[in-house]
Design a protein around this motif. Structure first.
Motif, short mmCIF file in Angstrom:
data_model
loop_
_atom_site.label_atom_id
_atom_site.label_comp_id
_atom_site.label_asym_id
_atom_site.label_seq_id
_atom_site.Cartn_x
_atom_site.Cartn_y
_atom_site.Cartn_z
N THR A 19 0.85 -1.19 0.00
CA THR A 19 0.00 0.00 0.00
C THR A 19 0.88 1.23 0.00
OG1 THR A 19 -1.86 1.10 1.08
CG2 THR A 19 -0.25 0.08 2.53
N THR A 56 -9.82 -5.14 0.96
CA THR A 56 -11.24 -5.48 1.08
C THR A 56 -11.53 -6.82 0.41
OG1 THR A 56 -11.69 -3.12 1.03
CG2 THR A 56 -13.59 -4.57 0.82
N SER A 90 -20.57 0.35 3.14
CA SER A 90 -19.73 1.32 2.43
C SER A 90 -18.33 1.28 3.01
CB SER A 90 -20.33 2.72 2.62
OG SER A 90 -19.46 3.72 2.13
N VAL A 91 -17.33 1.45 2.17
CA VAL A 91 -15.94 1.41 2.62
C VAL A 91 -15.01 2.14 1.68
CG1 VAL A 91 -15.41 -0.77 1.40
CG2 VAL A 91 -14.01 -0.09 3.37
N GLY A 92 -13.93 2.67 2.22
CA GLY A 92 -12.84 3.19 1.40
C GLY A 92 -12.56 4.66 1.59
N GLU A 93 -13.56 5.42 1.93
CA GLU A 93 -13.38 6.86 2.12
C GLU A 93 -14.62 7.36 2.86
OE1 GLU A 93 -14.19 9.34 -1.32
OE2 GLU A 93 -14.59 7.53 -2.47
N PRO A 94 -14.56 8.59 3.38
CA PRO A 94 -15.76 9.12 4.03
C PRO A 94 -16.91 9.16 3.01
CG PRO A 94 -13.85 10.53 4.45
CD PRO A 94 -13.44 9.53 3.41
N ASP A 122 -21.31 1.95 7.54
CA ASP A 122 -20.14 2.68 7.00
C ASP A 122 -18.95 2.18 7.80
OD1 ASP A 122 -18.17 4.46 6.29
OD2 ASP A 122 -19.18 6.24 7.08
N THR A 123 -18.08 1.43 7.13
CA THR A 123 -17.03 0.69 7.83
C THR A 123 -15.68 1.35 7.64
OG1 THR A 123 -16.65 -0.70 5.89
CG2 THR A 123 -18.28 -1.48 7.47
N GLN A 147 -8.37 -0.16 7.45
CA GLN A 147 -7.24 0.08 6.56
C GLN A 147 -6.58 -1.24 6.18
OE1 GLN A 147 -4.97 2.36 9.63
NE2 GLN A 147 -5.11 4.03 8.16
N THR A 148 -5.74 -1.20 5.16
CA THR A 148 -4.93 -2.36 4.82
C THR A 148 -4.20 -2.83 6.08
OG1 THR A 148 -4.59 -1.44 2.62
CG2 THR A 148 -3.07 -3.17 3.31
N GLU A 149 -3.73 -1.88 6.86
CA GLU A 149 -2.96 -2.18 8.06
C GLU A 149 -3.80 -2.82 9.16
OE1 GLU A 149 -2.98 0.59 6.39
OE2 GLU A 149 -0.97 1.47 6.21
N ALA A 185 -3.27 6.27 12.70
CA ALA A 185 -3.86 5.74 11.46
C ALA A 185 -3.62 6.64 10.26
CB ALA A 185 -5.36 5.53 11.67
N ASP A 194 -5.46 9.33 9.76
CA ASP A 194 -6.74 9.97 9.47
C ASP A 194 -7.09 11.02 10.52
OD1 ASP A 194 -6.80 7.74 7.74
OD2 ASP A 194 -8.99 7.72 7.76
N ARG A 243 -7.48 11.84 5.17
CA ARG A 243 -6.08 11.70 5.57
C ARG A 243 -5.51 13.04 6.01
NH1 ARG A 243 -4.36 6.44 5.81
NH2 ARG A 243 -2.31 7.39 5.83
N ASN A 280 -6.62 9.86 -1.58
CA ASN A 280 -7.58 8.77 -1.64
C ASN A 280 -8.42 8.98 -2.90
OD1 ASN A 280 -9.79 7.02 -1.35
ND2 ASN A 280 -9.62 7.06 0.87
C1 WT7 Z 1 -7.78 4.54 4.32
C2 WT7 Z 1 -7.31 3.13 4.22
C3 WT7 Z 1 -10.31 -0.39 4.24
C4 WT7 Z 1 -10.38 -0.89 2.91
C5 WT7 Z 1 -10.31 0.10 1.81
C6 WT7 Z 1 -9.22 1.13 1.89
C7 WT7 Z 1 -9.85 5.60 4.27
C8 WT7 Z 1 -11.40 3.63 4.58
C9 WT7 Z 1 -13.19 4.58 5.36
C10 WT7 Z 1 -14.45 5.00 5.87
C11 WT7 Z 1 -13.63 7.19 5.97
C12 WT7 Z 1 -12.20 5.57 5.17
C13 WT7 Z 1 -9.06 6.10 5.46
C14 WT7 Z 1 -8.08 4.98 5.72
N1 WT7 Z 1 -11.10 4.94 4.68
N2 WT7 Z 1 -12.66 3.41 4.99
N3 WT7 Z 1 -15.47 4.14 6.06
N4 WT7 Z 1 -14.62 6.31 6.16
N5 WT7 Z 1 -12.41 6.87 5.48
O1 WT7 Z 1 -8.04 0.61 2.45
O2 WT7 Z 1 -6.28 1.53 0.93
O3 WT7 Z 1 -5.73 0.75 3.27
O4 WT7 Z 1 -7.01 2.87 2.88
O5 WT7 Z 1 -9.02 4.66 3.60
O6 WT7 Z 1 -8.39 7.27 5.10
O7 WT7 Z 1 -6.92 5.40 6.39
P1 WT7 Z 1 -6.69 1.40 2.36
#
Ligand code: WT7
Length: 648
Positions: free
Chosen positions: A261, A309, A383-387, A409-410, A413-415, A496, A498, A513, A519
């Protein structure tokens, strides 16, 4: 903070789960208290849902920042995902309802998956792959991608899946960093109505120095490929293997996979995950967040296996829980913009997990596409990945969910390996745009610069203050970078990256971030990575890249470049720069806009003032001037510098 995020904080609608949903939910409100009372006992109980060849003797061995979960325990990931279901009489259940982009379909049961994984495991062994070896997987979204991952896990080889959209250079860098000895790929896949190539990109990548001994190639499209001395067709090798293979037990801390990542430097980080803790949390969160009822649900997570994911919520979590799921190879607008909705109706999908960028794209395409299909089978949306902005959240709820589905809304992170912050669908009264609170067993805080908790109504940095089972165990072979990246900002806390805010009720809102990571469509891309790709182009002397707000993709990549002497900015140059970044990193990193500037705004210490550039990128209407060298850009930069000085 930008406007959409401040609007988000005045959001005060709430949506409680229906009494019916709450009554049948997998997770009830008491789960929070149970986990709170004895956190480690709680996680032991979750781990007990897996099959262990040998039980652990220590739940958690925490030598900050290094954790071992369920130490001494032994298990096999593939056994948990497949053998167990077959042995317990669920072999005839469908694991994957696969649909290719051209419309070809395959139904694969758990028993069939197991047979294919056993044969593939035997094939890998015949190629000399041993436990602890690394295998790179570069595949389209087809069932063999999951088979390849599980076959690696079965024999204890560590997989490193590289998203099929990455370039040859990016693939090579990942193969080299992990020192992979085998690459599993396909001739290509189907996307946007045509066939794209993967094997040809692997060939390009392997012109570099690697220890790759073999390339195993699935025939998917039938396109022409060159098969060299190292190359073997999957169907020729796998099909003739024995269907007998006994899963061997591996240590709970055995490395299951590496997934790269982007960080704040140009070099991607190999996020390292292990077995027992990862599987425990992936399966647990999948069961409580998505409320999975394996006998009746049809689950669909639209993520590619190239991202975390896809690892946690297409492969490991759902298969361990015995889910029946839809897997789709292609793009959502091929051959028409209703493709996903058409498939929801066709397969009777009950649980849909997708990304805000797709939800906003659907909104733009128009309600007629979802409205054309019967989506009444849906009972939960994720929902996942960003706000997710409240407007998109409401549209998702009303138009896709028919006002009838809880939305989760989950945040993770990869971590983190698995979901950390999310509503519980049968418990939480949700607010549009908020991820609400940490899951039972998980602990997070919002702190200020001094690591002090901000309290309700306050904003700051999101940190995780207690180790969790699916946490990364490090950055592959870079322990110092692991400490520096995640554990040095605040003493003893995982940072994190964020920003977050707690509202007056204590609900958590993610604010994006706070570092130099962009993102784009839910995918993480580092500004430095794109900058270094740009400066490797012969026309560029210097480059600064920012993520500007974008209606569809969340953020879009905007680059400011200084040309080398004698180079003239024109349309051809813009095209060539965009193509260059695509070639260096992959299409996901292609800048939306490139602006030529005479100089870049820098602080006295020489740091690029990205915030100012972001303002410039956002203040200048998208696509208004296609000329690269727009004099207004320099004007905006110098105005920005002046007001910056006034603030000092
Ligand atoms: C970053 C992680 C988790 C799998 C997809 C992305 C952002 C992720 C949300 C959410 C707001 C989110 C954060 C995080 N993020 N889910 N529900 N609401 N922000 O994985 O590529 O490791 O990215 O994605 O900024 O740090 P990733």
């Amino acid at each position: 903070m930008n406007d959409s995020l401040s609007n988000l904080l005045s959001e005060n609608r709430t949506f409680a789960p229906s009494a019916e949903f709450a009554a049948q939910a997998n997770a009830k409100a008491d789960l929070y208290e149970i986990a709170e009372r004895d956190r480690l006992a709680f996680w032991e109980e979750q781990a007990s849902n897996l099959h262990w060849h040998e039980k652990w003797n220590q739940v958690l061995d925490w030598q900050p920042p290094f954790a071992k979960w369920f130490a001494g325990g032994k298990l096999n990931a593939s056994y948990n995902a497949l053998d167990r279901h077959v042995l317990e009489g669920r072999g005839d259940r469908v694991a994957f309802l696969f649909e290719g982009e051209p419309g070809d379909t395959r139904e694969i049961t758990y028993a069939q998956m197991l047979t294919e994984v056993k044969k593939t495991a035997n094939a890998l062994l015949s190629l000399g792959v041993k436990d602890g070896d690394r295998v790179a997987i570069y595949m389209p979204m087809i069932p063999e991608a999951a088979v390849a991952m599980l076959a690696c896990a079965r024999i204890g080889a560590t997989h490193s899946v590289v998203f099929g959209g990455f370039s040859a250079d990016s693939l090579l860098a990942r193969i080299q960093d992990a020192d992979a000895t085998l690459v599993i790929t396909a001739d290509g896949g189907f996307r946007k109505g045509g066939a794209f190539g993967l094997k040809s990109i692997v060939d390009d990548a392997l012109k570099g120095e690697t220890n790759v001994q073999h390339v195993l190639v699935v025939k998917r499209t039938g396109q022409d490929v060159t098969m060299g001395a190292k190359d073997i067709w999957w169907h020729e090798l796998v099909d003739k293997q024995s269907a007998e293979h006994e899963a061997q037990p591996f240590d709970s801390e055995h490395p299951l996979f590496i997934l790269y990542t982007s960080g704040t430097t140009a070099k991607p980080k190999g996020i390292a995950h292990t077995t027992g803790g990862y599987l425990t949390q992936a399966a647990y969160t999948h069961r409580i967040v998505f409320d999975l009822k394996p006998e009746t649900d049809i689950y669909w997570c639209t993520a590619d296996v190239g991202w975390i994911t896809g690892h946690s919520y297409v492969v490991y979590g759902p298969l361990i829980n015995g889910a029946t799921q839809v897997m789709y190879e292609g793009t959502p607008d091929t051959p028409h913009k209703g493709r996903i909705f058409e498939m929801i109706e066709k397969y009777g999908v009950t649980i849909l997990y997708t990304a805000p960028t797709l939800i906003r794209t659907w909104m733009k395409w128009g309600d007629e596409f979802p409205n054309k299909y019967n989506l009444k089978s849906l009972r939960l949306l994720g929902s996942v990945g960003e706000p997710i902005n409240p407007e998109a959240w409401m549209w998702y709820r009303e138009v896709v969910g028919g006002n009838n589905c809880p939305i989760v809304d989950t945040w993770w992170q990869t971590e983190t390996g698995a979901i950390m912050i999310s509503p519980l669908p049968g418990v939480t009264a949700t607010k549009p745009g908020s991820a609400m609170r940490t899951l039972p067993g998980i602990s997070a805080k919002v702190v200020d610069d001094e690591a002090k908790e901000v309290g309700n109504g306050g904003g700051g940095y999101l940190v995780l203050d207690k180790p969790w089972p699916s946490m990364l165990r490090g950055i592959w072979r870079e322990p110092d970078r692991y400490k520096e990246t995640y554990w040095s900002r605040f003493d003893g806390l995982y940072f994190a990256g964020d920003g977050a805010k707690l509202d007056d009720d204590g609900a958590l809102w993610l604010l994006g971030r706070v570092d130099d990571v962009m993102n784009v469509s839910g995918h993480r891309i580092s500004t430095t990575e794109v900058e270094s790709a740009l400066v490797s182009h012969h026309a560029i002397a210097e480059a600064a890249v920012v993520g500007a707000n974008d209606e569809l993709t969340g953020q879009a990549i905007v680059a400011f470049v200084i040309l080398r002497g004698g180079v003239e900015p024109d349309q051809e140059l813009e095209k060539s720069l965009k193509a260059h970044v695509t070639k260096e990193i992959g299409a996901i990193a292609r800048p939306r806009q490139i602006m030529v500037v005479a100089e870049l705004p820098k602080t006295r210490s020489g740091k690029i003032m990205r915030r100012l550039l972001r303002d410039v990128a956002e203040n200048r209407a998208v696509g208004d001037a296609t000329t690269l060298a727009d004099p207004n850009v320099m004007k905006l930069i110098s105005e920005g510098l002046q007001s910056e000085k006034k603030e000092d």
